[in-house]
Design an enzyme around this catalytic site. Sequence first.
Site, PDB file in Angstrom:
ATOM      1  N   GLU A 166       0.777  -1.251   0.000  1.00 41.51           N
ATOM      2  CA  GLU A 166       0.000   0.000   0.000  1.00 41.51           C
ATOM      3  C   GLU A 166       0.799   1.287   0.000  1.00 41.51           C
ATOM      4  OE1 GLU A 166      -3.233  -0.090   2.772  1.00 41.51           O
ATOM      5  OE2 GLU A 166      -4.241  -1.613   1.592  1.00 41.51           O
ATOM      6  N   GLU A 375      -6.546  -8.160   0.004  1.00 46.17           N
ATOM      7  CA  GLU A 375      -7.293  -7.634   1.152  1.00 46.17           C
ATOM      8  C   GLU A 375      -8.661  -7.211   0.655  1.00 46.17           C
ATOM      9  OE1 GLU A 375      -5.462  -4.679   3.751  1.00 46.17           O
ATOM     10  OE2 GLU A 375      -3.477  -5.536   3.365  1.00 46.17           O
TER      11      GLU A 375
HETATM   12  C1  BGP Z   1      -4.975  -1.772   4.795  1.00 42.89           C
HETATM   13  C2  BGP Z   1      -3.755  -2.366   5.415  1.00 42.89           C
HETATM   14  C3  BGP Z   1      -3.977  -3.352   6.475  1.00 42.89           C
HETATM   15  C4  BGP Z   1      -5.251  -3.172   7.265  1.00 42.89           C
HETATM   16  C5  BGP Z   1      -6.427  -2.640   6.496  1.00 42.89           C
HETATM   17  C6  BGP Z   1      -7.565  -2.115   7.323  1.00 42.89           C
HETATM   18  O1  BGP Z   1      -4.715  -0.448   4.499  1.00 42.89           O
HETATM   19  O2  BGP Z   1      -2.914  -2.969   4.455  1.00 42.89           O
HETATM   20  O3  BGP Z   1      -2.807  -3.449   7.220  1.00 42.89           O
HETATM   21  O4  BGP Z   1      -5.133  -2.843   8.542  1.00 42.89           O
HETATM   22  O5  BGP Z   1      -6.085  -1.653   5.586  1.00 42.89           O
HETATM   23  O6  BGP Z   1      -7.245  -0.872   7.838  1.00 42.89           O
HETATM   24  P1  BGP Z   1      -7.546  -0.468   9.325  1.00 42.89           P
HETATM   25  O7  BGP Z   1      -6.895  -1.511  10.164  1.00 42.89           O
HETATM   26  O8  BGP Z   1      -6.936   0.860   9.526  1.00 42.89           O
HETATM   27  O9  BGP Z   1      -9.014  -0.457   9.448  1.00 42.89           O
END
Ligand code: BGP
Length: 474
Positions: A166, A375
């Site tokens: 990311e 994801e």
């Molecule tokens: C993405 C990341 C993850 C994860 C997810 C959810 O940006 O790669 O590491 O955490 O988002 O985000 P958050 O945990 O801030 O809700």
Amino acid sequence: KIKGFPKDFLWGASTSAYQVEGAAQEDGKGLSQQDIINQERREKFGHADASVASDHYHKYKEDIALFKEMGFTSYRFSISWARIFPKGTGEVNEAGIQFYRDLIKELKDNDIEPIPTLYHYDLPWALVEKYGGWVSREVVKDFAAFAKYVIYEFKDDIKYWTTINEQSIIVQYWTQKCYIPESDQSNNQLRYQINHHMNLAQAAAVKYIHEVGALAGPALGYSSIYPLSCKPEDMLASLNANDLRNYYYLDIYFKGHYTVAAHNYLEAAGLAPVIEEGDMEYIAAHTSDFFAINYYSSDCAKACPEGAERRWSGYNLSGKKGDMSGFETHPGFYQMCANPELDTTDWDWAIDPVGLEYVYRDLYTRYQIPMMITENGLGAYDELTSDGKIHDEYRIDYWRDHIAATKRAIEAGVEVIGFMPWSAVDLLSTSNGYKKRYGLIYIDRSDDDPKQCERIRKDSFYWYQKVIKSNGEN
Ligand code: BGP
């Protein structure tokens, strides 16, 4: 005509090292910048730190047994650089590399394809102390050495490497994803300088991945961006936003150059990175093979006057609906805004499965590369009910619709090779600690109390098991 998911489709889920492992100072691991950042966030917001997380370091066998029970054929995780090189460079920590050998072996023994990520926000703290971390170009050679070491170590085991997680989110939320000294925080050019260093680092990793005959795929946080209205000015603003927030990264990964309009805008605004001689040739020589998509929601943009004040993305930290700390604004280019057409999660992330279908179609036409979801998920306040269970039908609905969108894209001819949603087990949310949960498996702990981190199958666990068994017919 293609019908449904291919036979060898990869079904699994994802995690990242500092968000699940814990054991932050065990077996010789060095601290990472996330250990420091999350400690500070604990003091400020009361969220958990990364010291125990979901205790996966000690419970990985139990977790993999649960993955097997669900029917996983793949699992995306990340390798902690500071576990292997506690100082970021120099001597290897034998216990650290052994952990990943054991993890990968356990996955393979269970017929689960290991898909490691080289970097998921957790730079060794020693490199921040040494030269400021990603702001310094020195990091590129250290990252390359780390990447080369692990890629060669696992050359017989790994087919798909995801590289840096990311980059666009790192640019937008830089102080949360990178340790940035306060004195540097007003220098926004550094956001894009860090990104340029990451592009060089990721190109080096791709070089080694190709040397061992594996495939490379950057994992980008990707949101399709719609115009707020059908006014031509809004349409153009959404193109600008797509150029700067999306294609600016993908064009580097798959075509080896910066997106022209976005780069020129940054130059005019004094935000463009310093590019040294030979950088662009190096990047162009090492482009990637597949796109690892992290898709949660879509975004929306509207026209923005020249005189507007520049703002960077903010996060909803309170979890109260409507409390957006800020929408990104680039004067004369675009302004992000809420999409009135879409429902949102408890944290104001728009829910948009059709947007995922749009992403697949758009990117396949633009780059003709295979894609996998690394994801996709719904952050929610999961609560144990009196029967000791998590009834997360909201999460099931979310995934059902995104899997259906994936199926439609495949049937339209897009090459999608895997679906690894976020997250396999509950983990430390980057923005909201353990208040916000994503997992198929509940971890019994709170921000304040790590307890025993007992594993509890959620309703989504049983539902996903059926999805995998039927190869996506849910
Ligand atoms: C993405 C990341 C993850 C994860 C997810 C959810 O940006 O790669 O590491 O955490 O988002 O985000 P958050 O945990 O801030 O809700």
